[in-house]
Design a protein around this motif. Sequence first.
Motif, short mmCIF file in Angstrom:
data_model
loop_
_atom_site.label_atom_id
_atom_site.label_comp_id
_atom_site.label_asym_id
_atom_site.label_seq_id
_atom_site.Cartn_x
_atom_site.Cartn_y
_atom_site.Cartn_z
N PHE A 104 0.83 -1.20 0.00
CA PHE A 104 0.00 0.00 0.00
C PHE A 104 0.87 1.26 0.00
O PHE A 104 0.56 2.23 -0.67
CB PHE A 104 -0.95 0.02 1.19
N ARG A 105 1.97 1.24 0.75
CA ARG A 105 2.86 2.39 0.78
C ARG A 105 3.49 2.61 -0.60
O ARG A 105 3.59 3.75 -1.07
CB ARG A 105 3.95 2.18 1.83
N LEU A 106 3.90 1.53 -1.25
CA LEU A 106 4.50 1.67 -2.58
C LEU A 106 3.48 2.15 -3.61
O LEU A 106 3.81 2.97 -4.47
CB LEU A 106 5.11 0.34 -3.01
N GLU A 107 2.26 1.66 -3.53
CA GLU A 107 1.22 2.11 -4.46
C GLU A 107 0.91 3.59 -4.26
O GLU A 107 0.71 4.33 -5.23
CB GLU A 107 -0.05 1.28 -4.29
N ARG A 108 0.88 4.04 -3.01
CA ARG A 108 0.65 5.45 -2.73
C ARG A 108 1.78 6.29 -3.31
O ARG A 108 1.55 7.35 -3.90
CB ARG A 108 0.54 5.67 -1.22
N ASN A 109 3.00 5.80 -3.19
CA ASN A 109 4.16 6.50 -3.74
C ASN A 109 4.08 6.57 -5.27
O ASN A 109 4.40 7.60 -5.87
CB ASN A 109 5.45 5.81 -3.29
N VAL A 110 3.65 5.50 -5.90
CA VAL A 110 3.51 5.48 -7.36
C VAL A 110 2.44 6.48 -7.80
O VAL A 110 2.64 7.21 -8.78
CB VAL A 110 3.17 4.05 -7.86
N ARG A 111 1.31 6.53 -7.09
CA ARG A 111 0.27 7.51 -7.44
C ARG A 111 0.79 8.93 -7.30
O ARG A 111 0.53 9.79 -8.16
CB ARG A 111 -0.96 7.31 -6.56
N LYS A 112 1.54 9.20 -6.23
CA LYS A 112 2.10 10.53 -6.01
C LYS A 112 3.07 10.90 -7.13
O LYS A 112 3.02 12.01 -7.68
CB LYS A 112 2.82 10.56 -4.67
N LYS A 113 3.94 9.95 -7.50
CA LYS A 113 4.90 10.21 -8.57
C LYS A 113 4.21 10.37 -9.92
O LYS A 113 4.64 11.17 -10.76
CB LYS A 113 5.95 9.09 -8.65
N SER A 114 3.13 9.65 -10.15
CA SER A 114 2.38 9.79 -11.41
C SER A 114 1.77 11.18 -11.51
O SER A 114 1.79 11.80 -12.58
CB SER A 114 1.28 8.74 -11.49
N LYS A 115 1.23 11.69 -10.40
CA LYS A 115 0.68 13.04 -10.41
C LYS A 115 1.77 14.07 -10.67
O LYS A 115 1.57 15.03 -11.42
CB LYS A 115 -0.01 13.34 -9.08
N GLN A 116 2.93 13.87 -10.06
CA GLN A 116 4.06 14.77 -10.31
C GLN A 116 4.48 14.73 -11.77
O GLN A 116 4.80 15.76 -12.37
CB GLN A 116 5.25 14.42 -9.42
N LEU A 117 4.49 13.53 -12.36
CA LEU A 117 4.88 13.39 -13.75
C LEU A 117 3.91 14.13 -14.66
O LEU A 117 4.34 14.84 -15.59
CB LEU A 117 4.93 11.90 -14.12
N VAL A 118 2.61 13.99 -14.42
CA VAL A 118 1.63 14.69 -15.24
C VAL A 118 1.81 16.19 -15.11
O VAL A 118 1.77 16.95 -16.09
CB VAL A 118 0.20 14.26 -14.84
N SER A 119 2.03 16.65 -13.88
CA SER A 119 2.24 18.08 -13.65
C SER A 119 3.48 18.58 -14.39
O SER A 119 3.45 19.63 -15.04
CB SER A 119 2.37 18.34 -12.15
N LEU A 120 4.56 17.84 -14.30
CA LEU A 120 5.79 18.26 -14.97
C LEU A 120 5.67 18.19 -16.49
O LEU A 120 6.22 19.04 -17.20
CB LEU A 120 6.97 17.40 -14.48
#
Length: 106
Positions: A70-86
Motif C-alpha cells: 500500500f505504501r509503494l502504491e501510494r508513492n507510485v500515485r504521487k509520482k504519477s501526479k508529479q509526472l503529469v504536472s511536470l
Amino acid sequence: MLKWLKRVVLVVALAFFLFIGLFFAIRNGQVISLDLVLWQSPELSVALYMIIAFAVGIVLALASSSALLFRLERNVRKKSKQLVSLQSEIDNLRKASLSSELSERE
C-alpha cells in the motif's frame, strides 16, 4: 497454453503439502500444554500447535507485505501526479518558446 501447466503444478504442490501436513499431524499426536509466563494453554497436539504457529506466521507476513504494498502504491500515485504536472509544465514551456520564436521571425 501455460495456464493449464501452471494449474497442474499448483494442484500437485498443494496436494504434496497437504500430504506432508497430514503425515506430520499423524506422526506428532503427542498432547502437550504450553506454559507461558502469564498464561498456560490448553492441552493440544504438537501438530496443532505447529499448524497454529504456521497460520499466525502467514497472517503476519501477509499483513506486513500488504502494508508495504500500500505504501509503494501510494508513492507510485504521487509520482504519477508529479509526472503529469511536470509534463504539462514542459508542454507550456515549449508552447511559450514556439510563440516567442514565431514573434521574433515576424
